[in-house]
Design a protein around this motif. Structure first.
Motif, mmCIF file in Angstrom:
data_model
loop_
_atom_site.group_PDB
_atom_site.id
_atom_site.type_symbol
_atom_site.label_atom_id
_atom_site.label_comp_id
_atom_site.label_asym_id
_atom_site.label_seq_id
_atom_site.Cartn_x
_atom_site.Cartn_y
_atom_site.Cartn_z
ATOM 1 N N LEU A 35 -73.439 -50.077 26.819
ATOM 2 C CA LEU A 35 -73.953 -49.713 25.495
ATOM 3 C C LEU A 35 -74.245 -50.950 24.656
ATOM 4 N N ILE A 36 -73.405 -51.972 24.778
ATOM 5 C CA ILE A 36 -73.636 -53.218 24.035
ATOM 6 C C ILE A 36 -74.915 -53.892 24.524
ATOM 7 N N VAL A 37 -75.051 -54.018 25.839
ATOM 8 C CA VAL A 37 -76.237 -54.661 26.412
ATOM 9 C C VAL A 37 -77.496 -53.892 26.026
ATOM 10 N N ARG A 38 -77.420 -52.573 26.059
ATOM 11 C CA ARG A 38 -78.562 -51.727 25.698
ATOM 12 C C ARG A 38 -78.958 -51.938 24.233
ATOM 13 N N GLY A 39 -77.961 -51.974 23.345
ATOM 14 C CA GLY A 39 -78.249 -52.191 21.934
ATOM 15 C C GLY A 39 -78.870 -53.547 21.669
ATOM 16 N N VAL A 40 -78.357 -54.589 22.336
ATOM 17 C CA VAL A 40 -78.931 -55.928 22.188
ATOM 18 C C VAL A 40 -80.365 -55.945 22.698
ATOM 19 N N ALA A 41 -80.615 -55.242 23.810
ATOM 20 C CA ALA A 41 -81.961 -55.220 24.392
ATOM 21 C C ALA A 41 -82.971 -54.587 23.444
ATOM 22 N N PHE A 42 -82.574 -53.514 22.762
ATOM 23 C CA PHE A 42 -83.478 -52.891 21.795
ATOM 24 C C PHE A 42 -83.905 -53.893 20.724
ATOM 25 N N ASP A 101 -93.282 -62.933 22.607
ATOM 26 C CA ASP A 101 -94.464 -62.338 23.230
ATOM 27 C C ASP A 101 -94.611 -62.899 24.641
ATOM 28 N N ASP A 102 -93.723 -62.432 25.510
ATOM 29 C CA ASP A 102 -93.688 -62.932 26.884
ATOM 30 C C ASP A 102 -93.326 -61.774 27.805
ATOM 31 N N ASP A 103 -94.142 -61.524 28.815
ATOM 32 C CA ASP A 103 -93.923 -60.377 29.696
ATOM 33 C C ASP A 103 -92.612 -60.478 30.467
ATOM 34 N N ARG A 104 -92.279 -61.662 30.962
ATOM 35 C CA ARG A 104 -91.024 -61.819 31.722
ATOM 36 C C ARG A 104 -89.825 -61.560 30.820
ATOM 37 N N TRP A 105 -89.899 -62.058 29.602
ATOM 38 C CA TRP A 105 -88.825 -61.830 28.620
ATOM 39 C C TRP A 105 -88.621 -60.339 28.385
ATOM 40 N N ARG A 106 -89.730 -59.605 28.185
ATOM 41 C CA ARG A 106 -89.627 -58.170 27.928
ATOM 42 C C ARG A 106 -89.137 -57.403 29.158
ATOM 43 N N SER A 124 -98.128 -42.130 19.071
ATOM 44 C CA SER A 124 -99.111 -42.299 20.136
ATOM 45 C C SER A 124 -99.299 -43.778 20.428
ATOM 46 N N VAL A 125 -99.756 -44.068 21.631
ATOM 47 C CA VAL A 125 -99.910 -45.453 22.057
ATOM 48 C C VAL A 125 -101.010 -46.152 21.266
ATOM 49 N N ASP A 126 -101.913 -45.399 20.645
ATOM 50 C CA ASP A 126 -102.999 -45.998 19.861
ATOM 51 C C ASP A 126 -102.479 -46.814 18.689
ATOM 52 N N ARG A 127 -101.291 -46.491 18.210
ATOM 53 C CA ARG A 127 -100.719 -47.195 17.065
ATOM 54 C C ARG A 127 -99.874 -48.399 17.469
ATOM 55 N N ILE A 128 -99.784 -48.649 18.777
ATOM 56 C CA ILE A 128 -99.001 -49.775 19.272
ATOM 57 C C ILE A 128 -99.933 -50.957 19.502
ATOM 58 N N PRO A 129 -99.664 -52.123 18.881
ATOM 59 C CA PRO A 129 -100.516 -53.305 19.111
ATOM 60 C C PRO A 129 -100.523 -53.700 20.585
ATOM 61 N N ALA A 130 -101.599 -54.338 21.002
ATOM 62 C CA ALA A 130 -101.723 -54.728 22.415
ATOM 63 C C ALA A 130 -100.658 -55.716 22.837
ATOM 64 N N SER A 131 -100.207 -56.594 21.949
ATOM 65 C CA SER A 131 -99.186 -57.586 22.288
ATOM 66 C C SER A 131 -98.523 -58.040 21.007
ATOM 67 N N GLY A 132 -97.377 -58.691 21.197
ATOM 68 C CA GLY A 132 -96.646 -59.227 20.068
ATOM 69 C C GLY A 132 -95.909 -58.157 19.306
ATOM 70 N N GLY A 133 -95.178 -58.552 18.289
ATOM 71 C CA GLY A 133 -94.454 -57.614 17.445
ATOM 72 C C GLY A 133 -93.138 -57.195 18.044
ATOM 73 N N HIS A 134 -92.415 -56.427 17.291
ATOM 74 C CA HIS A 134 -91.106 -55.967 17.707
ATOM 75 C C HIS A 134 -91.232 -54.687 18.521
ATOM 76 N N ALA A 135 -90.158 -54.411 19.256
ATOM 77 C CA ALA A 135 -90.117 -53.206 20.078
ATOM 78 C C ALA A 135 -89.973 -51.983 19.227
#
Length: 336
Positions: free
Chosen positions: A93-100, A107-112, A325-336
């Motif tokens: 639960l701790i790891v999951r919360g930190v991951a969120f 803005d890095d695919d490997r990081w995400r 909807s996914v239309d409101r999600i930017p293509a890259s960058g930003g927070h989860a």
């Protein structure tokens, strides 16, 4: 009614609320690699639970605190005997919360991808181990005359408890798929609905096997009635899911989880932790409870504070009730 019985019932309600609310959180996390084809879709999935997941975890914290205060002997035996699985749940639960919080910091695919893996594992581990834990509590564990757990870790991995873990994983995954169909729009809604339709029959088989095993092992009429009601609710989800009636489907899976938890607690009563060595060694609502004065003070605190918590959490869900909807999600960058 004795206050010990009242608090046993309140703890059952807290666990039912936790499984209902955190259940779809876990389901969304488990389904992240299944339904999330790219970063935008995975962010969409996470955003459906983003405003509420930490509030949902409050239910298990309150359930643990209520157990500690109302039934200290139960709490002590439970947390000493189940130390390793409960520690694994806590770490997950701790790891999951930190991951969120951290997956969108760069803005890095490997990081995400690394943080997404933490979300998946942090959802999968508790989804299984909560079922294993409750399976052992209902089945009974090796308690000696001093109410000390004298078994080992692998004693907890018995067939009944493992089926319990598979059942919670299956129900949470289905609950999460239905929740995603309810909370999203467009292609994600369609895929989540289709996945729920594919999952429903295997989930019914797994849940039916666990409930039937429980009913045959414990001759409790009230427990049988609640298990039957849980089974009916789960079956009722089938036409709702296939007709794409997401609201009714969610109510059906929610009712299944709540009724199943109530069935386990009713079957358990008046024990809180049965002993598989001798009935005299079992912990009950009587020999595990706190003093009457403590229970009385706790009752007044609960009466004063519970409505405030429920109103606040209900308001939170109302504010974030709209579909995403996914239309409101930017293509890259930003927070989860």
């Amino acid at each position: 009614m004795e206050l010990t019985t009242v608090w046993f019932a309140l703890i059952a309600i807290l666990w039912a609320g936790y499984f209902l609310l955190e259940g779809f959180d876990f389901g969304v996390g488990v389904l992240l690699p299944v339904l999330g084809r790219d970063n935008r879709e995975r962010r969409l999935m996470i955003n459906t639970i983003g405003p509420v997941w930490d509030g949902n975890e409050v239910w298990v914290i309150v359930a643990g605190g209520a157990t500690f205060a109302a039934f200290p002997e139960w709490y002590a035996t439970l947390f000493s005997g189940f130390y390793l699985p409960l520690l694994l749940i806590l770490v997950a639960l701790i790891v999951r919360g930190v991951a969120f919080e951290y997956r969108g910091k760069r803005d890095d695919d490997r990081w995400r991808r690394r943080w997404d893996l933490c979300i998946i594992v942090g959802s999968l581990v508790p989804a299984v181990l909560w079922g294993v834990a409750f399976g052992n509590i209902v089945r009974g564990v090796r308690l000696d005359a001093d109410h000390e757990y004298v078994g080992g870790f692998f004693d907890l991995l018995n067939p009944y408890a493992l089926v319990g873990g598979l059942t919670t994983l299956a129900l949470f995954t289905l609950h999460g798929a239905v929740f995603l169909a309810l909370k999203t729009d467009g292609e994600m809604r369609e895929r989540a609905g289709k996945l729920a339709a594919r999952l429903i029959v295997p989930v019914i088989v797994i849940a039916a096997a666990f409930l039937l095993w429980t009913a045959l092992a414990h001759h409790d009429v009230a427990g049988w009635i609640l298990m039957g009601a849980a089974a009916v609710s789960l079956v009722a989800a089938v036409p709702a899911i296939r007709a794409r009636r997401e609201g009714w489907a969610f109510l059906a899976t929610a009712a299944t989880l709540v009724l199943a938890v109530f069935a386990l607690f009713v079957t358990l009563f008046p024990n809180v932790m049965p002993s598989s060595i001798a009935d005299a060694n079992s912990l009950t609502v009587t020999n595990a409870s706190a003093s009457p004065y403590t229970l009385k003070v706790m009752t007044w605190v609960a009466v004063a504070c519970t409505p405030i918590v429920l109103l606040y959490q209900s308001w939170t869900y109302w504010v974030f009730r709209k579909r995403l909807s996914v239309d409101r999600i930017p293509a890259s960058g930003g927070h989860a």
